[in-house]
Motif scaffolding. Structure first.
Motif, PDB file in Angstrom:
ATOM      1  N   LEU A  46       0.836  -1.198   0.000  1.00  0.00           N
ATOM      2  CA  LEU A  46       0.000   0.000   0.000  1.00  0.00           C
ATOM      3  C   LEU A  46       0.878   1.257   0.000  1.00  0.00           C
ATOM      4  O   LEU A  46       0.608   2.232  -0.727  1.00  0.00           O
ATOM      5  N   GLY A  47       1.936   1.205   0.801  1.00  0.00           N
ATOM      6  CA  GLY A  47       2.871   2.332   0.867  1.00  0.00           C
ATOM      7  C   GLY A  47       3.473   2.620  -0.499  1.00  0.00           C
ATOM      8  O   GLY A  47       3.598   3.778  -0.913  1.00  0.00           O
ATOM      9  N   CYS A  48       3.826   1.571  -1.230  1.00  0.00           N
ATOM     10  CA  CYS A  48       4.411   1.743  -2.560  1.00  0.00           C
ATOM     11  C   CYS A  48       3.398   2.342  -3.537  1.00  0.00           C
ATOM     12  O   CYS A  48       3.784   2.862  -4.586  1.00  0.00           O
ATOM     13  N   LEU A  49       2.112   2.239  -3.208  1.00  0.00           N
ATOM     14  CA  LEU A  49       1.077   2.777  -4.100  1.00  0.00           C
ATOM     15  C   LEU A  49       0.636   4.179  -3.670  1.00  0.00           C
ATOM     16  O   LEU A  49      -0.292   4.747  -4.257  1.00  0.00           O
ATOM     17  N   GLN A  50       1.283   4.742  -2.664  1.00  0.00           N
ATOM     18  CA  GLN A  50       0.901   6.049  -2.128  1.00  0.00           C
ATOM     19  C   GLN A  50       0.721   7.081  -3.246  1.00  0.00           C
ATOM     20  O   GLN A  50      -0.170   7.916  -3.193  1.00  0.00           O
TER      21      GLN A  50
END
Lengths: 190, 833
Positions: free
Chosen positions: B148-152
């Motif tokens: 999810l963080g990588c999709l921020q």
């Protein structure tokens, strides 16, 4: 058995060997691995996976000189061993290069597949395979001369397994290590 | 080996294969042969490429991710592909965590053409995060948050931050409620490890948000956890050298991230596969203008749970600390924790295929930004020649370090220790020239530090070392430790050598091991070790009761009646009384020795012999404490050259309840230790015997404690009674251990005072005191962990009871299912421990 196919293959699956034998033996019960006994494998309930809760492993490619104590030392790393049955030459009652290791839990057996199968014991790469369970009689080799079938016609010289295949050449002289003689019924548990 | 080599490297479809056998090399070629060429359907190709993403170092990341994204979006109409893609992305996030940034990059690029895919993904991802939090499966929570963080960059509003903030709120509640809370610590760790991925995914936007969050986490991260002293890898207060201060993982992370914040969040080790080269103007604009998506609400329950695995604070451990050249990231650099974290997840998740784990470890430089590491297999000495801006971090050292950090994790790592052994073995097989020297330096570091290493870890080191050598022809440069052979036996390094050689011999045989050793070491292996079957002491007429011993052995061999044996035992006892020695001890010694002798051929022989005589053995043991102790003395004496066999036998005698755990503790820590003025505490197999016994007892208690309660009330009560009795016995056992060891650790043991003749400060006594301290630390920790486990189980029971009550009130069905779920979780926990 556990959701979608993993992106990485699992090592705690029965080998292709087991699966193919298992399939074939429904038709031809005579064709089986050394030490196999298929009385409980008949096709009455083909759907039930006989290895679902397996706690026993068939261990192969041992040296004839590898002792029970060595097997214990290594295999205990995955959990306490409930029972160990050495595979013996049908005639000489000496170890012939395989054994059955039984754990208390299925998980220990799976861990053994993952962590010990394919590693070395006594400087040989050993193989492990989940097994539906030991039954009396399976501790003996089924080769013509008493050992495992694979040692009958083996063309490569394997010092740990009696040199060349026995059908090709008589076994060489004994070496510094002696194989144990199990020729008494003392050590046998029912 | 057969199957292990024949199996391919996984993945791929199950295409028809005309060849009967496949070998590993086949994977490099087209399996189907030249004539059967056809293009696999898109969902097969996407799967194959996504699973293998970033594995090929020759392929530029941006090309690879673009190719996969295009293949996917071009075939958008393929319904099978659409569904599979989302599921595969989620699966990869938890199965192959090193690849998460790359998988995320494919999603980001796909978003530019088909924004719907992100909505599909987020819906499932949010639900998964929610589920995993509710179940307390914290690693999965961390791995999904990382994705999810990588999709921020493609999220609306504040993206992941609200989730992290709400998680933090729970952590604060927990930590305020109890200083021993470990869930809050775990949550803070997850927040801190997610943050860097958010920062690289959306550079330059969230510095303030991050600063606010970190200001909050500081309070928890900076405070050392109350349990920390329990799980530090080195014995505290060791006076030699100056040991590096043990670093709590979250404390370290907090300060590293602070550095990074001051540096404008450079995070130079993290890959950014979504960054396209400048010349791809069109693609870059598309990516920048791609749709933003709202993250579905993630509800976090008011009370969070510890989940299936017991949580402990973590310490950052490195075997490459304090080298003159940095071969691993230094503690101040956030790369140390980020790379370690990704590797540990990989290692622990992939326990079901150690070959792939090893592959990922060897290839680790593929998954971090270029120039993070020195070239593979650069010899350590050559690191010195590397010019400053270039990295001196050896990928092999970083990989090996990660595995060792698990092997040396206290109280216990996630997987069985032997798993980590097997990973190192495979890594060594895959790249011997690269890995072996790194292992060598790790071994030297650990050996040097053996004296101050926690005793449990020291024992793990010994076990791994012997096992590892057994896989590689038992070759080690023993010559470099040759001086230590002349140290006193109680010196920790000498004790290590002796213990390691014994373990090697157990896996092999004495003559073989002797052949691998320089001459001075050969003295350490007694000629008795060459004998498969020990001498039978009653064969010698000078041994007291020689005739009787031979007689009993004969009777046992021919399986004579009990009465015949009884008669001889009577004779021994009356003779003993005449000689004014303990009659029960004398007869027990003779009988046990004879049973062992009769079963000397193999373990199955001795087990059969014990099975046959178990009633008499049990009676002998029950007769007196001294007689019960004598069963162990006789076993240890008979198998003195092969203590491994003696230990196996003692384990089985415990199973038969012929011996009790207290007998073992007293025999080792009072009897044997007393007779040797404490030196027995330095003997590896004595420790092993006590440790195994304690594990057996605690394992049984755990099993009883987590056993799902039965339906009938009465049996429930009976079960509770058994449970309480066993818990009481376990506590008594720990008390007995504490008692015996405390006096060795303080030097107040009678045997030590007598021997010292007043001074009490000789080298030998100092060593014994240190051994006492090390033993004490291990078993105090064990006791504390078991108490923590019991407390947690008690809470769980209360929760279950409550759920059941509520379930009954709500009509039963729902609550029932929940209780069932918890019970299964607890079951697996018991197994791990």
């Amino acid at each position: 058995m556990r959701g979608p196919r993993a992106t990485v293959e699992r090592l705690d699956q029965p080998s292709a060997y087991f699966n193919s034998r298992n399939k074939r033996r429904r038709f031809d019960s005579k064709d089986q691995r050394d030490g196999d006994d298929d009385t409980n494998m008949q096709n009455d309930q083909p759907e039930e996976d006989p290895l679902k809760d397996a706690t026993t492993l068939y261990v192969g490619n041992l040296s004839f000189y590898t002792t029970e104590e060595q097997v214990y030392e290594l295999f205990s790393k995955c959990g306490e061993i409930k029972r160990l049955v050495m595979g013996l030459d049908r005639f000489n009652k000496t170890p012939c290069g395989f054994c059955f290791v039984e754990y208390y839990t299925h998980q220990d057996a799976l861990d053994c597949m993952k962590y010990i199968g394919g590693t070395k014991l006594d400087e040989r790469i050993i193989r492990t395979d989940l097994d539906p369970g030991f039954t009396e009689g399976r501790q003996y080799g089924r080769g013509k001369s008493g050992g495992q079938v694979r040692d009958e016609y083996r063309e490569d010289f394997d010092e740990g397994r009696g040199g060349l295949g026995r059908a090709i050449q008589p076994p060489p002289r004994a070496r510094e290590r002696e194989t144990r003689d199990y020729d008494d019924d003392f050590g046998r548990l029912k | 080996m057969a199957d292990y080599d024949r199996r391919g490297s996984g993945g791929g479809g199950s295409s028809y294969n005309p060849k009967k056998r496949r070998y590993r090399d086949d994977d490099d070629h087209d399996r189907r042969g030249p004539r059967r060429r056809f293009d696999a359907p898109p969902h097969v190709r996407v799967r194959k490429q996504l699973v293998a993403i970033a594995e090929n170092p020759m392929r530029p990341w941006h090309e690879e991710v673009q190719a996969i994204a295009t293949l996917f979006t071009d075939n958008w109409d393929d319904e099978l592909l659409r569904g599979n893609f989302v599921d595969l992305v989620l699966q990869l996030a938890v199965e192959q965590p090193l690849k998460t940034p790359f998988v995320a990059a494919v999603v980001l690029l796909a978003n530019a053409a088909r924004p719907q895919v992100v909505d599909m993904l987020l819906a499932k991802l949010a639900a998964l995060v929610e589920d995993k939090i509710a179940a307390g499966e914290w690693r999965e929570v961390k791995l999904y948050l990382k994705l999810l963080g990588c999709l921020q960059g493609c999220l609306e509003g504040e993206g992941v931050f609200p989730v992290l903030e709400e998680l933090f709120a729970r952590a604060v509640d927990l930590q305020t409620a109890s200083s021993e809370d470990t869930i809050g610590t775990e949550i803070v760790k997850i927040i801190l490890l997610t943050l860097p991925y958010v920062m690289v995914a959306a550079p330059g936007q969230w510095a303030q948000k991050a600063a606010d969050l970190m200001e909050k986490t500081e309070i928890i991260a900076a405070e050392p956890h109350t349990l920390q002293t329990l799980i530090e890898p080195f014995q505290p207060g060791a006076d030699e050298e100056n040991p590096p201060q043990p670093q709590s993982l979250i404390g370290l992370l907090q300060s590293q991230l602070q550095n990074e914040a001051n540096n404008g969040w450079a995070l130079s080790c993290l890959p950014r596969p979504w960054e396209l080269p400048l010349e791809e103007v069109e693609q870059r604009t598309k990516l920048d203008d791609a749709a933003k998506h709202a993250l579905p609400t993630i509800t976090i329950p008011q009370t969070v749970v510890a989940g299936p695995r017991p949580l402990f604070p973590e310490i950052y451990f490195s075997v490459y600390a304090n080298q003159d050249v940095e071969s691993v990231p230094p503690l101040a650099n956030v790369a140390a924790c980020l790379i370690r974290d990704a590797l540990l997840d990989t290692i622990n998740v992939l326990h079901f295929n150690r070959n792939i784990t090893a592959r990922h470890l060897i290839d680790l430089d593929c998954y971090f930004s270029p120039r993070t590491f020195a070239a593979r297999a650069t010899p350590f000495d050559k690191l010195r020649d590397i010019e400053p801006p270039k990295s001196t971090w050896k990928p092999e050292d970083v990989a090996v370090d990660a595995v060792f950090s698990q092997l040396f994790q206290l109280p216990t790592p996630e997987q069985k220790l032997v798993y980590y052994h097997s990973v190192l073995t495979e890594a060594c097989k895959l790249a011997p020239a690269a890995i072996a020297p790194s292992l060598g330096r790790a071994i030297r570091y650990l050996y040097r530090n053996t004296p101050r290493l926690d005793l449990e870890l020291s024992s793990r080191f010994m076990d791994w070392f012997a096992h590892h050598l057994s896989n590689f022809g038992f070759t080690w440069k023993w010559t470099e430790w040759v001086d230590d052979v002349y140290l006193s036996d109680a010196h920790p390094r000498k004790a290590f050598i002796a213990g390691a050689l014994d373990k090697e011999i157990r896996l092999s045989f004495a003559q073989r091991i002797k052949n691998t050793l320089p001459d001075p070491y050969k003295e350490l292996i007694s000629p008795e070790k060459d004998k498969d079957v020990p001498n039978f002491k009653f064969a010698d007429d000078n041994t007291p009761f020689a005739a009787e011993g031979r007689e009993i052995a004969g009777l046992l061999k021919r399986k004579a009646d009990d009465e015949e044996i009884d008669a001889v035992i009577q004779r021994i006892q009356s003779q003993a009384i005449d000689r004014e020695i303990d009659a029960l001890v004398a007869s027990t010694d003779v009988f046990v020795t004879c049973v062992l002798h009769v079963g000397s051929k193999s373990l199955s022989h001795v087990l059969a012999a014990i099975e046959r005589t178990k009633d008499r053995l049990a009676d002998a043991g029950a007769a007196s404490d001294a007689a019960r102790g004598q069963i162990i003395s006789a076993t240890m004496a008979y198998w003195s050259a092969h203590p491994g066999v003696a230990l196996s036998i003692i384990e089985k005698l415990l199973n038969y309840s012929i011996l009790t755990p207290e007998t073992v503790i007293t025999w080792a820590l009072v009897g044997r230790a007393g007779n040797t003025r404490g030196e027995a505490l330095s003997v590896a197999h004595v420790y092993e015997m006590v440790f195994n016994t304690v594990i057996k007892v605690t394992g049984r208690v755990r099993q009883l404690v987590v056993k799902p309660s039965s339906v009938e009330e009465e049996t429930d009560e009976a079960a509770a009674e058994t449970r309480d009795r066993e818990i009481k016995a376990m506590r008594a056992l720990f008390a007995a251990i504490e008692d015996a060891l405390a006096s060795w650790a303080t030097g107040s043991k009678d045997e030590m005072i007598e021997a010292s003749e007043g001074a009490g400060d000789s080298e030998g006594e100092k060593l014994v005191r240190k051994w006492g301290e090390r033993w004490l630390r291990v078993f105090r920790r064990r006791a504390a962990i078991e108490e923590a486990f019991l407390a947690e189980a008690e809470k769980e029971r209360a929760r279950k009871a409550q759920a059941q009550e509520e379930g009954a009130r709500n009509g039963g069905v729902e609550g029932e299912a929940e209780v069932q779920g918890l019970a299964t979780q607890m079951d697996t926990e018991g197994e791990v421990a």
